[in-house]
Design a protein around this motif. Structure first.
Motif, short mmCIF file in Angstrom:
data_model
loop_
_atom_site.label_atom_id
_atom_site.label_comp_id
_atom_site.label_asym_id
_atom_site.label_seq_id
_atom_site.Cartn_x
_atom_site.Cartn_y
_atom_site.Cartn_z
N ILE A 61 0.84 -1.20 0.00
CA ILE A 61 0.00 0.00 0.00
C ILE A 61 0.88 1.25 0.00
CG2 ILE A 61 -1.68 1.33 1.34
CD1 ILE A 61 -2.82 -1.36 2.32
N GLN A 62 1.92 1.23 0.80
CA GLN A 62 2.84 2.38 0.87
C GLN A 62 3.55 2.58 -0.46
OE1 GLN A 62 5.38 1.60 4.23
NE2 GLN A 62 3.80 2.16 5.74
N ARG A 63 3.93 1.48 -1.12
CA ARG A 63 4.60 1.60 -2.42
C ARG A 63 3.65 2.20 -3.46
NH1 ARG A 63 8.34 -3.14 -4.74
NH2 ARG A 63 9.63 -2.23 -3.09
N LEU A 64 2.41 1.76 -3.44
CA LEU A 64 1.43 2.32 -4.38
C LEU A 64 1.25 3.81 -4.11
CD1 LEU A 64 -0.69 1.92 -6.59
CD2 LEU A 64 -2.33 1.33 -4.80
N ALA A 124 4.31 10.49 -6.52
CA ALA A 124 5.30 10.91 -7.51
C ALA A 124 4.63 11.29 -8.83
CB ALA A 124 6.31 9.79 -7.74
N ALA A 125 3.61 10.54 -9.21
CA ALA A 125 2.88 10.85 -10.44
C ALA A 125 2.21 12.21 -10.34
CB ALA A 125 1.85 9.76 -10.73
N VAL A 169 0.05 15.55 -17.86
CA VAL A 169 -0.08 14.11 -18.05
C VAL A 169 0.68 13.64 -19.29
CG1 VAL A 169 -1.71 12.27 -18.66
CG2 VAL A 169 -2.27 13.88 -16.82
N SER A 170 0.57 14.36 -20.39
CA SER A 170 1.15 13.89 -21.65
C SER A 170 2.66 13.74 -21.58
CB SER A 170 0.76 14.84 -22.79
OG SER A 170 1.27 16.15 -22.54
N ALA A 171 3.32 14.54 -20.75
CA ALA A 171 4.79 14.50 -20.66
C ALA A 171 5.30 13.47 -19.67
CB ALA A 171 5.33 15.88 -20.29
N MET A 172 4.42 12.89 -18.87
CA MET A 172 4.86 11.91 -17.87
C MET A 172 5.25 10.59 -18.54
SD MET A 172 2.93 10.57 -14.41
CE MET A 172 1.61 9.72 -15.29
N ARG A 173 6.38 10.04 -18.15
CA ARG A 173 6.85 8.76 -18.65
C ARG A 173 6.95 7.76 -17.50
NH1 ARG A 173 5.34 11.04 -22.25
NH2 ARG A 173 6.42 11.80 -24.12
N MET A 174 6.66 6.51 -17.79
CA MET A 174 6.66 5.49 -16.74
C MET A 174 8.05 5.32 -16.13
SD MET A 174 3.49 4.47 -16.56
CE MET A 174 2.88 2.79 -16.35
N THR A 175 9.08 5.36 -16.96
CA THR A 175 10.44 5.22 -16.43
C THR A 175 10.79 6.39 -15.51
OG1 THR A 175 11.24 6.25 -18.48
CG2 THR A 175 11.33 3.85 -18.34
N GLU A 176 10.41 7.59 -15.91
CA GLU A 176 10.63 8.78 -15.08
C GLU A 176 9.88 8.66 -13.76
OE1 GLU A 176 9.93 13.63 -15.44
OE2 GLU A 176 8.72 12.23 -16.62
N LEU A 177 8.67 8.12 -13.83
CA LEU A 177 7.86 7.95 -12.64
C LEU A 177 8.53 6.99 -11.66
CD1 LEU A 177 5.32 8.22 -10.93
CD2 LEU A 177 4.20 6.57 -12.44
N ALA A 178 9.07 5.89 -12.18
CA ALA A 178 9.73 4.91 -11.32
C ALA A 178 10.92 5.54 -10.60
CB ALA A 178 10.19 3.71 -12.14
N ALA A 238 9.62 7.94 -7.89
CA ALA A 238 9.03 7.22 -6.76
C ALA A 238 10.05 6.35 -6.03
CB ALA A 238 7.87 6.35 -7.24
N LYS A 239 11.25 6.20 -6.65
CA LYS A 239 12.32 5.37 -6.08
C LYS A 239 11.88 3.92 -5.93
CE LYS A 239 14.40 9.29 -3.62
NZ LYS A 239 14.83 9.86 -2.33
N VAL A 240 11.23 3.43 -7.00
CA VAL A 240 10.81 2.03 -7.05
C VAL A 240 11.26 1.45 -8.39
CG1 VAL A 240 8.81 2.46 -5.56
CG2 VAL A 240 8.54 2.53 -8.06
N PRO A 241 11.41 0.14 -8.48
CA PRO A 241 11.74 -0.48 -9.77
C PRO A 241 10.61 -0.25 -10.78
CG PRO A 241 12.11 -2.02 -7.96
CD PRO A 241 11.35 -0.86 -7.39
#
Length: 210
Positions: A21-24, A30-31, A40-49, A52-55
Protein backbone atom coordinates in the motif's frame (compact mmCIF):
# COMPACT_ATOMS: atom_id res chain seq x y z
CA UNK A 1 -4.90 0.63 -27.29
CA UNK A 2 -8.24 -1.01 -26.68
CA UNK A 3 -10.69 1.82 -26.16
CA UNK A 4 -13.67 0.94 -24.05
CA UNK A 5 -11.96 -1.61 -21.83
CA UNK A 6 -11.73 -0.69 -18.18
CA UNK A 7 -8.97 -3.31 -17.82
CA UNK A 8 -6.46 -0.94 -19.40
CA UNK A 9 -7.17 1.83 -16.90
CA UNK A 10 -7.77 -0.24 -13.79
CA UNK A 11 -5.33 -1.48 -11.16
CA UNK A 12 -3.70 -4.76 -12.16
CA UNK A 13 -3.71 -5.81 -8.54
CA UNK A 14 -4.96 -4.21 -5.35
CA UNK A 15 -2.32 -4.07 -2.62
CA UNK A 16 -3.22 -5.74 0.65
CA UNK A 17 -0.06 -5.64 2.72
CA UNK A 18 0.99 -2.36 4.33
CA UNK A 19 4.29 -2.32 2.44
CA UNK A 20 2.51 -2.70 -0.89
CA UNK A 21 0.00 0.00 0.00
CA UNK A 22 2.84 2.38 0.87
CA UNK A 23 4.60 1.60 -2.42
CA UNK A 24 1.43 2.32 -4.38
CA UNK A 25 1.03 5.62 -2.52
CA UNK A 26 4.64 6.52 -3.37
CA UNK A 27 3.96 5.91 -7.04
CA UNK A 28 0.78 7.98 -7.03
CA UNK A 29 2.40 10.82 -5.07
CA UNK A 30 5.30 10.91 -7.51
CA UNK A 31 2.88 10.85 -10.44
CA UNK A 32 0.93 13.79 -9.01
CA UNK A 33 4.16 15.78 -8.64
CA UNK A 34 5.21 15.08 -12.23
CA UNK A 35 1.76 15.95 -13.55
CA UNK A 36 1.81 19.20 -11.57
CA UNK A 37 5.13 20.12 -13.20
CA UNK A 38 4.74 18.80 -16.74
CA UNK A 39 1.20 17.60 -17.31
CA UNK A 40 -0.08 14.11 -18.05
CA UNK A 41 1.15 13.89 -21.65
CA UNK A 42 4.79 14.50 -20.66
CA UNK A 43 4.86 11.91 -17.87
CA UNK A 44 6.85 8.76 -18.65
CA UNK A 45 6.66 5.49 -16.74
CA UNK A 46 10.44 5.22 -16.43
CA UNK A 47 10.63 8.78 -15.08
CA UNK A 48 7.86 7.95 -12.64
CA UNK A 49 9.73 4.91 -11.32
CA UNK A 50 12.84 7.02 -10.71
CA UNK A 51 10.84 9.75 -8.97
CA UNK A 52 9.03 7.22 -6.76
CA UNK A 53 12.32 5.37 -6.08
CA UNK A 54 10.81 2.03 -7.05
CA UNK A 55 11.74 -0.48 -9.77
CA UNK A 56 9.96 0.06 -13.08
CA UNK A 57 8.49 -3.42 -12.59
CA UNK A 58 6.70 -2.17 -9.48
CA UNK A 59 4.97 0.52 -11.52
CA UNK A 60 3.75 -1.99 -14.10
CA UNK A 61 2.82 -4.40 -11.32
CA UNK A 62 -0.04 -2.05 -10.48
CA UNK A 63 -0.61 -0.02 -13.62
CA UNK A 64 -0.81 -1.46 -17.14
CA UNK A 65 -0.27 1.99 -18.66
CA UNK A 66 -0.20 5.69 -17.88
CA UNK A 67 -3.96 6.12 -18.21
CA UNK A 68 -4.43 3.74 -15.27
CA UNK A 69 -2.34 6.06 -13.09
CA UNK A 70 -4.43 9.04 -14.14
CA UNK A 71 -7.59 7.08 -13.30
CA UNK A 72 -6.32 6.21 -9.83
CA UNK A 73 -5.54 9.87 -9.11
CA UNK A 74 -8.81 10.99 -10.71
CA UNK A 75 -10.81 8.56 -8.59
CA UNK A 76 -9.31 10.00 -5.40
CA UNK A 77 -10.14 13.56 -6.39
CA UNK A 78 -13.60 12.68 -7.69
CA UNK A 79 -14.53 10.81 -4.52
CA UNK A 80 -13.42 13.72 -2.35
CA UNK A 81 -15.39 16.21 -4.45
CA UNK A 82 -18.54 14.09 -4.43
CA UNK A 83 -18.37 13.69 -0.65
CA UNK A 84 -17.81 17.42 -0.14
CA UNK A 85 -20.70 18.43 -2.40
CA UNK A 86 -23.00 15.83 -0.88
CA UNK A 87 -22.25 17.21 2.58
CA UNK A 88 -22.81 20.79 1.43
CA UNK A 89 -26.21 20.00 -0.12
CA UNK A 90 -27.44 17.68 2.62
CA UNK A 91 -28.85 20.56 4.66
CA UNK A 92 -30.25 22.85 1.95
CA UNK A 93 -33.72 24.01 2.96
CA UNK A 94 -34.87 26.42 0.27
CA UNK A 95 -34.34 27.41 -3.34
CA UNK A 96 -32.26 30.43 -2.35
CA UNK A 97 -30.17 28.34 -0.01
CA UNK A 98 -29.56 25.71 -2.71
CA UNK A 99 -28.45 28.39 -5.15
CA UNK A 100 -26.03 29.94 -2.65
CA UNK A 101 -24.55 26.55 -1.82
CA UNK A 102 -24.09 25.84 -5.52
CA UNK A 103 -22.43 29.21 -6.06
CA UNK A 104 -20.15 28.53 -3.08
CA UNK A 105 -18.98 25.28 -4.66
CA UNK A 106 -17.67 27.31 -7.58
CA UNK A 107 -15.38 29.29 -5.30
CA UNK A 108 -13.87 26.33 -3.49
CA UNK A 109 -13.53 24.33 -6.71
CA UNK A 110 -11.70 27.27 -8.27
CA UNK A 111 -9.41 27.69 -5.25
CA UNK A 112 -8.60 23.98 -5.25
CA UNK A 113 -7.65 24.07 -8.93
CA UNK A 114 -5.61 27.25 -8.49
CA UNK A 115 -3.70 25.92 -5.49
CA UNK A 116 -2.98 22.42 -6.79
CA UNK A 117 -1.43 22.10 -10.24
CA UNK A 118 -1.72 18.31 -10.13
CA UNK A 119 -5.45 18.65 -9.47
CA UNK A 120 -5.91 20.60 -12.70
CA UNK A 121 -3.51 18.43 -14.68
CA UNK A 122 -5.27 15.21 -13.72
CA UNK A 123 -8.65 16.53 -14.78
CA UNK A 124 -7.29 17.93 -18.01
CA UNK A 125 -5.69 14.56 -18.65
CA UNK A 126 -9.05 12.83 -18.58
CA UNK A 127 -10.05 14.76 -21.69
CA UNK A 128 -7.33 13.17 -23.86
CA UNK A 129 -8.43 9.55 -23.43
CA UNK A 130 -11.87 8.19 -24.30
CA UNK A 131 -12.04 5.76 -21.37
CA UNK A 132 -10.96 8.46 -18.93
CA UNK A 133 -13.39 10.91 -20.49
CA UNK A 134 -16.21 8.48 -19.77
CA UNK A 135 -15.15 8.47 -16.11
CA UNK A 136 -15.25 12.27 -16.07
CA UNK A 137 -18.75 12.20 -17.53
CA UNK A 138 -19.81 9.63 -14.93
CA UNK A 139 -18.45 11.93 -12.23
CA UNK A 140 -20.60 14.75 -13.64
CA UNK A 141 -23.60 12.41 -13.47
CA UNK A 142 -22.97 11.64 -9.79
CA UNK A 143 -22.70 15.34 -8.97
CA UNK A 144 -25.90 15.91 -10.95
CA UNK A 145 -27.66 13.28 -8.85
CA UNK A 146 -26.70 15.23 -5.71
CA UNK A 147 -28.06 18.42 -7.25
CA UNK A 148 -31.25 16.67 -8.32
CA UNK A 149 -31.88 15.25 -4.84
CA UNK A 150 -31.65 18.78 -3.45
CA UNK A 151 -34.02 20.11 -6.12
CA UNK A 152 -36.62 17.47 -5.22
CA UNK A 153 -36.57 18.69 -1.63
CA UNK A 154 -36.68 22.44 -2.18
CA UNK A 155 -38.57 22.70 -5.49
CA UNK A 156 -40.68 19.54 -5.95
CA UNK A 157 -42.95 21.38 -8.37
CA UNK A 158 -40.24 21.47 -11.05
CA UNK A 159 -40.39 18.80 -13.74
CA UNK A 160 -38.23 15.82 -12.72
CA UNK A 161 -37.37 15.00 -16.34
CA UNK A 162 -36.39 18.57 -17.16
CA UNK A 163 -34.35 18.95 -13.99
CA UNK A 164 -32.55 15.69 -14.68
CA UNK A 165 -31.26 17.12 -17.94
CA UNK A 166 -30.56 20.53 -16.40
CA UNK A 167 -28.65 19.25 -13.39
CA UNK A 168 -26.56 16.97 -15.63
CA UNK A 169 -25.77 19.89 -17.95
CA UNK A 170 -24.97 22.29 -15.13
CA UNK A 171 -22.79 19.72 -13.39
CA UNK A 172 -20.68 19.20 -16.51
CA UNK A 173 -20.47 22.92 -17.26
CA UNK A 174 -19.50 23.63 -13.66
CA UNK A 175 -16.19 21.82 -14.05
CA UNK A 176 -15.56 23.14 -17.57
CA UNK A 177 -16.12 26.78 -16.60
CA UNK A 178 -13.85 26.52 -13.56
CA UNK A 179 -11.05 24.92 -15.55
CA UNK A 180 -11.40 27.67 -18.16
CA UNK A 181 -11.14 30.30 -15.43
CA UNK A 182 -8.06 28.68 -13.92
CA UNK A 183 -6.10 28.89 -17.17
CA UNK A 184 -7.23 32.48 -17.80
CA UNK A 185 -5.72 35.75 -16.61
CA UNK A 186 -6.93 36.67 -13.11
CA UNK A 187 -9.27 39.51 -14.03
CA UNK A 188 -10.85 37.48 -16.84
CA UNK A 189 -11.15 34.49 -14.53
CA UNK A 190 -13.16 36.57 -12.07
CA UNK A 191 -15.49 37.76 -14.83
CA UNK A 192 -15.96 34.21 -16.10
CA UNK A 193 -16.89 32.95 -12.65
CA UNK A 194 -19.13 35.94 -11.90
CA UNK A 195 -20.96 35.36 -15.19
CA UNK A 196 -21.37 31.67 -14.45
CA UNK A 197 -22.74 32.46 -10.98
CA UNK A 198 -25.24 34.86 -12.56
CA UNK A 199 -26.41 32.12 -14.94
CA UNK A 200 -26.82 29.71 -12.04
CA UNK A 201 -28.84 32.15 -9.96
CA UNK A 202 -31.16 33.05 -12.81
CA UNK A 203 -31.55 29.75 -14.64
CA UNK A 204 -30.67 26.72 -12.53
CA UNK A 205 -33.92 26.50 -10.56
CA UNK A 206 -36.18 28.58 -12.80
CA UNK A 207 -39.40 26.98 -14.09
CA UNK A 208 -39.18 25.38 -17.51
CA UNK A 209 -41.15 27.26 -20.15
CA UNK A 210 -44.15 25.36 -21.49
Amino acid sequence: MKVGSLDRIGLRRKPKQERSIQRLDLILSAAAAIIAEKGVSAMRMTELAVAAKVPIGSVYQYFPEKAAIVKALFDRHASAIQARIAEAFASVHSVDHALEVLVATIDWHYNDYRNDAAYLGIWMGTETDLDLLRLNIEHSKRIADIFQDAVRRVAPELSAADMQARTYLFSHLLGASIRLAVVSEDSLAKRILDEWKRVIRTAFLSPVAA
